[in-house]
Scaffold this motif. Structure first.
Motif, PDB file in Angstrom:
ATOM      1  N   PHE A   1       0.840  -1.260   0.046  1.00 27.34           N
ATOM      2  CA  PHE A   1       0.055  -0.212  -0.016  1.00 27.34           C
ATOM      3  C   PHE A   1       0.999   1.281  -0.154  1.00 27.34           C
ATOM      4  O   PHE A   1       2.100   1.205   0.757  1.00 27.34           O
ATOM      5  CB  PHE A   1      -0.850   0.060   1.160  1.00 27.34           C
ATOM      6  N   ASN A   2       0.273   2.391  -0.591  1.00 28.36           N
ATOM      7  CA  ASN A   2       1.065   3.687  -0.621  1.00 28.36           C
ATOM      8  C   ASN A   2       1.425   4.341   0.646  1.00 28.36           C
ATOM      9  O   ASN A   2       2.212   4.971   0.811  1.00 28.36           O
ATOM     10  CB  ASN A   2       0.489   4.795  -1.548  1.00 28.36           C
ATOM     11  N   MET A   3       0.678   3.834   1.663  1.00 33.96           N
ATOM     12  CA  MET A   3       0.982   4.318   3.162  1.00 33.96           C
ATOM     13  C   MET A   3       2.235   4.024   3.570  1.00 33.96           C
ATOM     14  O   MET A   3       2.568   4.700   4.891  1.00 33.96           O
ATOM     15  CB  MET A   3      -0.261   3.895   4.083  1.00 33.96           C
TER      16      MET A   3
ATOM     17  N   GLN B   1      -0.487  -1.062  -4.695  1.00 26.70           N
ATOM     18  CA  GLN B   1      -0.552   0.326  -5.197  1.00 26.70           C
ATOM     19  C   GLN B   1       0.826   0.780  -5.982  1.00 26.70           C
ATOM     20  O   GLN B   1       1.843   0.659  -5.577  1.00 26.70           O
ATOM     21  CB  GLN B   1      -0.907   1.227  -4.241  1.00 26.70           C
ATOM     22  N   ALA B   2       0.564   1.345  -7.149  1.00 27.86           N
ATOM     23  CA  ALA B   2       1.772   1.879  -7.872  1.00 27.86           C
ATOM     24  C   ALA B   2       2.711   2.594  -7.162  1.00 27.86           C
ATOM     25  O   ALA B   2       3.990   2.139  -7.614  1.00 27.86           O
ATOM     26  CB  ALA B   2       1.040   2.726  -8.990  1.00 27.86           C
TER      27      ALA B   2
ATOM     28  N   ARG C   1       2.273  -2.650 -15.844  1.00 27.66           N
ATOM     29  CA  ARG C   1       3.560  -1.839 -15.382  1.00 27.66           C
ATOM     30  C   ARG C   1       4.267  -2.238 -14.061  1.00 27.66           C
ATOM     31  O   ARG C   1       5.096  -2.389 -13.807  1.00 27.66           O
ATOM     32  CB  ARG C   1       3.226  -0.462 -15.811  1.00 27.66           C
ATOM     33  N   ASN C   2       3.243  -2.536 -13.290  1.00 30.68           N
ATOM     34  CA  ASN C   2       3.547  -2.842 -12.022  1.00 30.68           C
ATOM     35  C   ASN C   2       3.496  -4.096 -11.489  1.00 30.68           C
ATOM     36  O   ASN C   2       4.398  -4.559 -10.535  1.00 30.68           O
ATOM     37  CB  ASN C   2       2.443  -1.958 -11.032  1.00 30.68           C
ATOM     38  N   ASN C   3       2.926  -5.099 -12.065  1.00 29.09           N
ATOM     39  CA  ASN C   3       2.800  -6.583 -11.764  1.00 29.09           C
ATOM     40  C   ASN C   3       4.093  -7.088 -12.196  1.00 29.09           C
ATOM     41  O   ASN C   3       4.519  -6.706 -13.399  1.00 29.09           O
ATOM     42  CB  ASN C   3       1.575  -7.391 -12.288  1.00 29.09           C
TER      43      ASN C   3
END
Ligand code: ZN
Length: 268
Positions: free
Chosen positions: A164-166, A192-193, A220-222
């Motif tokens: 997660f971006n957090m 998340q990206a 792009r992320n996976n």
């Protein structure tokens, strides 16, 4: 296996402490001790409920409340609590303690709830080290890693907070200089990206292994699918990612879905 010596309950969010009772009941062997950060710190009804059910599940087992700097006994492996109940490790691990040049910018806003209370663990086996910070948010990452990095490097990074971006500040991830990372993400949980990019751009990182494909994150992320244990939650067979480490710091990661594996060497 005849028993579980230590069962770590990192914090009392549903996706961590929520199934302790059911897991313990299904376990074919007894759990001798549970490790946790102490009383629930979130006022949310969900966390309070998780904590109550956990207290019930403790049964006759020993309860160990750990503080940052404590150790969990495991033969041959040095297991150090680097964060717990919102406090962080002060005395460095072997190879740690140098100033962290990535500590710049504004501190993140402290977040509430159970995440900042998460237990974070560093595992050292010879020259191999890995770190699992559970769901620690950015504010605690900074407290742990600035101004000095008490952990040093970790060849394998267990990505924080399901990606997660957090969580997953570069000042943490890049300072650890991991060679490989494993993400415990769900199909619709984490991945998340921004977090993914922070890990992927870590200097020297070769691969990210994933527990699940997260379609929303896009190609792009996976990671390529050979690095992903479960491609869909529908009919999920709960494949997992196995890591075998050696004292020389090298380690082998295996995808139990397809048998694909890769060995990583320690740098430096
Ligand atoms: Zn979580």
């Amino acid at each position: 296996m005849k028993q579980i010596d230590y069962f770590v309950v990192t914090h009392y969010d549903q996706d961590h402490g929520g199934n302790v009772a059911r897991t313990a009941a299904k376990m074919p062997v007894p759990i001798r001790a549970f490790v946790d950060h102490g009383d629930v710190m979130s006022q949310s009804g969900e966390a309070q409920e998780v904590y109550a059910s956990y207290r019930k599940a403790l049964g006759d087992a020993r309860r160990l409340i750990v503080k940052a700097g404590d150790r969990i006994p495991l033969a041959g492996v040095d297991v150090v609590v680097v964060a717990s109940a919102g406090a962080v490790l002060k005395s460095p691990l072997s190879g740690g303690g140098a100033p962290n040049p990535l500590c710049s910018g504004e501190p993140a806003r402290p977040s509430r709830g159970e995440n900042p209370a998460s237990i974070g663990l560093a595992f050292t086996f010879g020259r191999f080290r890995t770190i699992d910070l559970s769901d620690l948010p950015k504010a605690i990452e900074r407290e742990l890693m600035c101004p000095n990095n008490p952990v040093g490097t970790a060849g394998l990074f267990l990505v924080s907070h399901h990606a997660f971006n957090m969580s997953n500040l570069p000042l943490l991830v890049h300072a650890l200089q991991p060679v490989a990372a494993v993400v415990n993400n769900g199909e619709r949980h984490g991945g998340q990206a921004e977090a993914w990019q922070a890990v992927r751009q870590s200097p020297g990182l070769e691969d990210i292994w994933q527990m699940h494909l997260t379609p929303a994150a896009g190609e792009r992320n996976n990671a390529p699918t050979r690095f992903i244990a479960n491609l869909s939650e529908a009919g999920c067979r709960a494949h997992w990612i196995k890591v075998s480490a050696r004292r020389d710091g090298s380690f082998r990661v295996t995808n139990t879905r397809n048998g694909f594996s890769k060995t990583y060497r320690r740098r430096g």
